[in-house]
Design a protein around this motif. Sequence first.
Motif, PDB file in Angstrom:
ATOM      1  N   THR A 289      38.501 -12.421   6.841  1.00  0.00           N
ATOM      2  CA  THR A 289      37.727 -11.556   7.908  1.00  0.00           C
ATOM      3  C   THR A 289      36.216 -11.541   7.594  1.00  0.00           C
ATOM      4  OG1 THR A 289      39.835 -10.225   7.826  1.00  0.00           O
ATOM      5  CG2 THR A 289      37.899  -9.090   8.485  1.00  0.00           C
ATOM      6  N   ILE A 290      35.902 -11.731   6.216  1.00  0.00           N
ATOM      7  CA  ILE A 290      34.407 -11.842   6.146  1.00  0.00           C
ATOM      8  C   ILE A 290      33.727 -13.104   6.605  1.00  0.00           C
ATOM      9  CG2 ILE A 290      32.460 -11.914   4.280  1.00  0.00           C
ATOM     10  CD1 ILE A 290      34.495 -10.049   2.649  1.00  0.00           C
ATOM     11  N   ARG A 291      34.667 -14.155   6.504  1.00  0.00           N
ATOM     12  CA  ARG A 291      33.948 -15.465   6.691  1.00  0.00           C
ATOM     13  C   ARG A 291      33.307 -15.710   8.110  1.00  0.00           C
ATOM     14  NH1 ARG A 291      38.245 -18.154   5.116  1.00  0.00           N
ATOM     15  NH2 ARG A 291      37.460 -18.324   3.037  1.00  0.00           N
ATOM     16  N   GLY A 292      32.165 -16.203   7.975  1.00  0.00           N
ATOM     17  CA  GLY A 292      31.329 -16.582   9.264  1.00  0.00           C
ATOM     18  C   GLY A 292      30.634 -15.415   9.684  1.00  0.00           C
ATOM     19  N   ARG A 293      30.671 -14.160   8.927  1.00  0.00           N
ATOM     20  CA  ARG A 293      30.010 -13.031   9.376  1.00  0.00           C
ATOM     21  C   ARG A 293      28.827 -12.614   8.418  1.00  0.00           C
ATOM     22  NH1 ARG A 293      35.770 -10.671  11.554  1.00  0.00           N
ATOM     23  NH2 ARG A 293      35.703 -11.676  13.628  1.00  0.00           N
ATOM     24  N   VAL A 294      28.521 -13.527   7.416  1.00  0.00           N
ATOM     25  CA  VAL A 294      27.605 -13.248   6.289  1.00  0.00           C
ATOM     26  C   VAL A 294      26.577 -14.120   6.645  1.00  0.00           C
ATOM     27  CG1 VAL A 294      26.943 -12.784   4.035  1.00  0.00           C
ATOM     28  CG2 VAL A 294      28.982 -11.657   4.865  1.00  0.00           C
ATOM     29  N   HIS A 295      25.374 -13.979   6.762  1.00  0.00           N
ATOM     30  CA  HIS A 295      24.245 -15.039   6.719  1.00  0.00           C
ATOM     31  C   HIS A 295      22.837 -14.444   5.913  1.00  0.00           C
ATOM     32  CE1 HIS A 295      26.469 -17.182   9.774  1.00  0.00           C
ATOM     33  NE2 HIS A 295      26.672 -15.924  10.371  1.00  0.00           N
ATOM     34  N   ASP A 296      22.703 -15.419   4.979  1.00  0.00           N
ATOM     35  CA  ASP A 296      21.322 -14.874   4.014  1.00  0.00           C
ATOM     36  C   ASP A 296      21.535 -13.432   3.773  1.00  0.00           C
ATOM     37  OD1 ASP A 296      20.587 -17.522   4.531  1.00  0.00           O
ATOM     38  OD2 ASP A 296      19.387 -16.948   6.348  1.00  0.00           O
ATOM     39  N   GLY A 297      22.760 -13.105   3.113  1.00  0.00           N
ATOM     40  CA  GLY A 297      22.768 -11.624   2.687  1.00  0.00           C
ATOM     41  C   GLY A 297      23.042 -10.532   3.548  1.00  0.00           C
ATOM     42  N   ALA A 298      23.062 -11.067   4.919  1.00  0.00           N
ATOM     43  CA  ALA A 298      23.224  -9.850   5.953  1.00  0.00           C
ATOM     44  C   ALA A 298      24.172 -10.077   6.578  1.00  0.00           C
ATOM     45  CB  ALA A 298      21.900  -9.778   6.941  1.00  0.00           C
ATOM     46  N   LEU A 434      33.809  -2.409   7.528  1.00  0.00           N
ATOM     47  CA  LEU A 434      32.606  -2.390   6.597  1.00  0.00           C
ATOM     48  C   LEU A 434      31.593  -3.270   7.240  1.00  0.00           C
ATOM     49  CD1 LEU A 434      34.299  -2.462   3.138  1.00  0.00           C
ATOM     50  CD2 LEU A 434      33.265  -0.428   4.070  1.00  0.00           C
ATOM     51  N   LEU A 435      32.048  -4.477   7.830  1.00  0.00           N
ATOM     52  CA  LEU A 435      31.060  -5.368   8.401  1.00  0.00           C
ATOM     53  C   LEU A 435      30.530  -4.576   9.546  1.00  0.00           C
ATOM     54  CD1 LEU A 435      33.515  -8.527   8.156  1.00  0.00           C
ATOM     55  CD2 LEU A 435      31.283  -8.406   7.182  1.00  0.00           C
ATOM     56  N   LEU A 436      31.235  -3.914  10.214  1.00  0.00           N
ATOM     57  CA  LEU A 436      30.657  -3.490  11.587  1.00  0.00           C
ATOM     58  C   LEU A 436      29.665  -2.457  11.084  1.00  0.00           C
ATOM     59  CD1 LEU A 436      31.117  -2.974  14.647  1.00  0.00           C
ATOM     60  CD2 LEU A 436      32.507  -1.191  14.318  1.00  0.00           C
ATOM     61  N   GLY A 437      29.807  -1.634  10.208  1.00  0.00           N
ATOM     62  CA  GLY A 437      28.731  -0.760   9.692  1.00  0.00           C
ATOM     63  C   GLY A 437      27.514  -1.414   9.332  1.00  0.00           C
ATOM     64  N   LEU A 438      27.492  -2.547   8.504  1.00  0.00           N
ATOM     65  CA  LEU A 438      26.431  -3.081   8.185  1.00  0.00           C
ATOM     66  C   LEU A 438      25.941  -3.750   9.426  1.00  0.00           C
ATOM     67  CD1 LEU A 438      28.003  -4.709   4.858  1.00  0.00           C
ATOM     68  CD2 LEU A 438      26.145  -2.856   4.907  1.00  0.00           C
ATOM     69  N   HIS A 439      26.842  -4.225  10.115  1.00  0.00           N
ATOM     70  CA  HIS A 439      25.887  -5.123  11.193  1.00  0.00           C
ATOM     71  C   HIS A 439      25.255  -3.997  12.055  1.00  0.00           C
ATOM     72  CE1 HIS A 439      25.961  -8.040  14.832  1.00  0.00           C
ATOM     73  NE2 HIS A 439      25.823  -6.733  15.566  1.00  0.00           N
ATOM     74  N   GLY A 445      18.377  -0.562  12.041  1.00  0.00           N
ATOM     75  CA  GLY A 445      17.353  -0.308  11.013  1.00  0.00           C
ATOM     76  C   GLY A 445      17.468   0.874  10.160  1.00  0.00           C
ATOM     77  N   SER A 446      18.692   0.876   9.969  1.00  0.00           N
ATOM     78  CA  SER A 446      18.942   2.446   9.012  1.00  0.00           C
ATOM     79  C   SER A 446      19.536   1.909   7.705  1.00  0.00           C
ATOM     80  CB  SER A 446      19.979   3.254   9.864  1.00  0.00           C
ATOM     81  OG  SER A 446      21.039   2.313  10.343  1.00  0.00           O
ATOM     82  N   VAL A 447      19.756   0.653   7.474  1.00  0.00           N
ATOM     83  CA  VAL A 447      20.116   0.117   6.121  1.00  0.00           C
ATOM     84  C   VAL A 447      19.140  -0.613   5.703  1.00  0.00           C
ATOM     85  CG1 VAL A 447      21.896  -1.548   6.994  1.00  0.00           C
ATOM     86  CG2 VAL A 447      22.115  -0.699   4.632  1.00  0.00           C
ATOM     87  N   SER A 448      18.684  -0.802   4.557  1.00  0.00           N
ATOM     88  CA  SER A 448      17.625  -1.467   4.026  1.00  0.00           C
ATOM     89  C   SER A 448      18.207  -2.683   3.608  1.00  0.00           C
ATOM     90  CB  SER A 448      16.870  -0.898   2.751  1.00  0.00           C
ATOM     91  OG  SER A 448      17.844  -0.881   1.818  1.00  0.00           O
ATOM     92  N   ALA A 449      17.362  -3.809   3.596  1.00  0.00           N
ATOM     93  CA  ALA A 449      17.632  -5.162   3.147  1.00  0.00           C
ATOM     94  C   ALA A 449      18.445  -5.406   2.150  1.00  0.00           C
ATOM     95  CB  ALA A 449      16.626  -6.396   3.568  1.00  0.00           C
ATOM     96  N   ALA A 450      17.867  -4.603   1.190  1.00  0.00           N
ATOM     97  CA  ALA A 450      18.261  -4.443  -0.223  1.00  0.00           C
ATOM     98  C   ALA A 450      19.716  -4.038  -0.366  1.00  0.00           C
ATOM     99  CB  ALA A 450      17.294  -3.719  -1.155  1.00  0.00           C
ATOM    100  N   ASP A 451      19.781  -2.928   0.245  1.00  0.00           N
ATOM    101  CA  ASP A 451      21.097  -2.145   0.270  1.00  0.00           C
ATOM    102  C   ASP A 451      22.253  -2.925   0.940  1.00  0.00           C
ATOM    103  OD1 ASP A 451      20.051  -0.016  -0.940  1.00  0.00           O
ATOM    104  OD2 ASP A 451      20.049   1.379   0.556  1.00  0.00           O
ATOM    105  N   GLU A 454      23.165  -6.134  -1.229  1.00  0.00           N
ATOM    106  CA  GLU A 454      24.155  -5.262  -2.402  1.00  0.00           C
ATOM    107  C   GLU A 454      25.561  -5.063  -1.605  1.00  0.00           C
ATOM    108  OE1 GLU A 454      24.324  -1.161  -5.028  1.00  0.00           O
ATOM    109  OE2 GLU A 454      22.278  -1.812  -4.413  1.00  0.00           O
ATOM    110  N   ALA A 455      25.431  -4.543  -0.443  1.00  0.00           N
ATOM    111  CA  ALA A 455      26.731  -4.381   0.035  1.00  0.00           C
ATOM    112  C   ALA A 455      27.616  -5.661   0.308  1.00  0.00           C
ATOM    113  CB  ALA A 455      26.753  -3.397   1.262  1.00  0.00           C
ATOM    114  N   VAL A 456      26.796  -6.579   0.760  1.00  0.00           N
ATOM    115  CA  VAL A 456      27.282  -7.894   1.118  1.00  0.00           C
ATOM    116  C   VAL A 456      27.921  -8.481  -0.134  1.00  0.00           C
ATOM    117  CG1 VAL A 456      26.862 -10.249   1.666  1.00  0.00           C
ATOM    118  CG2 VAL A 456      26.387  -8.536   3.086  1.00  0.00           C
TER     119      VAL A 456
END
Length: 635
Positions: A289-298, A434-439, A445-451, A454-456
């Motif tokens: 479910t995660i595969r293909g949905r994470v790029h460069d830590g985002a 979780l992916l939808l929340g991070l997306h 712009g409500s989640v920092s790149a660092a957070d 970390e979540a990823v």
Amino acid sequence: MSTHIRSEPAQKRARTLEPMCGIVGYVGSRPSQDILLAGLARLEYRGYDSAGIAVIDDAGSLGMRKKAGKLRALRDSLADAALADGHTGIGHTRWATHGGPTDANAHPHLADDDRLALIHNGIIENFAALRAELEAEGTTFRSETDTEVAAALLGHEFRRTGNLAEAFRAVVNRLEGAFTLLAVHQDEPGLVVAARRNSPLVIGLGEGENFLGSDVAAFVEHTRHALAVGEDEIVTITPSAVTVTDFAGNVVEPVPFEVSWDPASAEKGGWPSFMAKEVAEQPEAVANTIRGRVHDGAVVIPELEGSDDLFRGIDRVIITACGTASYAAMVGKYALEQWARVPVDVELAHEFRYRDPVIGANTLVVSISQSGETMDTLMAVKYANERGARTLSICNTQGATIPRESDAVVYTHAGPEVAVASTKAFVAQITALLLLGLHAGRVRGSVSAADAAEAVAELEALPAKIATVLSEEQAHVTQLGGWMADTRSVLFLGRHVGYPIALEGALKLKEISYIHAEGFAAGELKHGPIALIEPGQPVFVLVPSPRHSALLHAKVVSNIQEIRARGARVIVVAEEGDAAVLPFADEVIRIPLAGALFEPLLAVVPLQIFAMALATAKGLDVDQPRNLAKSVTVE
Ligand code: AGP
């Protein structure tokens, strides 16, 4: 959203009821009985109180066999005396509505001097009037079903037209309610005709053969090329052609899709039950479910490309679902609110549309469904569409109705889930949320790149951590389940994201072991449920990590002390190294360290294993619990 997959307008219809049955059809060059029985085995989760097949044999005669009971009864009957084989046929596995689960009420139903066979998934609401009309004309019926009325009507129309597809058109225009109908007639061998209204139907495309099914599980071992059938459409399949028309006879272009499920994953493959296999497949379900949905830590969900403005513009999210999916929704609320900073409500789909919810163009309604066919959830999506909301579905089954009715879909990639009790679909649903929340958090712009990074990292570590729970705790929890086979009641307590997991643990136990189980928010204990505690009462307590909130952790530990003081037998699910629980716990089940929002994916695993072990110790069928069907397509 740019990914507008709705292929037809949401249709406003009278409220309909649809029972849960499995349907399969085949035309080709292979012996049809084997293909039909294999397809029914994969659809048995939809209903299992009777089953039947009809086959047009090579001599051009229609043979039919149907039996009350599970598919095994039909198999045994065919093993004793096989039908003459042929290459055209239909098969049905039933969940009874009109008329009890008897041989006579099982499908197929015959008409036109037993030269025509018809199967049905749905409820024909005007069947009583139609039956009275047919009886007045001299038709006699052999069952109590609404389906036999459709068969009789089709027989009349076939005699009038001599053409099965034309006869179908005349019949479907007289029926009210919900139906998928499949029929064969011995005068037209090599042809299966089907129709669909408010009930699922998909087409499988083979080489010199074609298939029909309630879902792709019916034919995925033969082909991954599929066509989705829209509402109010009629399908004819022959070995070399597929034609789809609307109910008026106008040709329509069905929507093609490829099935990504691995056919082997719909087999038990040596496991004692599908549920055991599916519990073990959870690391893979999350990883896929995660595969293909994470790029460069985002997190970037490709299916949501082009929808950034929508995510920036929404002022409210409603997540709607039923049962286990609604508990995933509750976890999703925490994630979306934390990362996307948007208010989220969770609504049981069957409650949602019976009030007057505040919905507008800036409301995003997210539906969650493993099957994509749950009628309550489907009707909630249609209602949201009618009220002008944007709709997004999280679904595990390609080509299903709910994604087709939604503006966009994020598929979970858990693979086919066959056991009635949902396990791997649940962890995949939480993962998708979780992916939808991070997306959404990134876009807004409500989640920092660092957070986000970390979540990823937490997300990507989940499959291995779930595997650890499976390997480290399986034997221990299975033993607990065995010891507690005579237990009459089990309680589950959790706080924060542990609360929905407590509800899920209780649901798993109820549905497969048939014992009383309740899940509570631990903070609610003193407001009533603590009265249930008496000496020996088993209570599972999901303990949140002290690393995330020392306060929350301390509160749960004090809840444990309160129930322990009243004689409860306390089984604690706590992270590695949490020693604070040791003095008060009768049993400790360990899960690896994880971020607060990720713990549910680990904590649920022992609860699934416990339910399965207890049910198995009681000698119950964990895959097909009584009174239930996997896809609840009844409102
Ligand atoms: C889960 O164990 C249940 N069988 C049931 O609650 C299920 O989750 C619910 O009916 C929703 O089904 P869906 O995900 O297919 O919509």
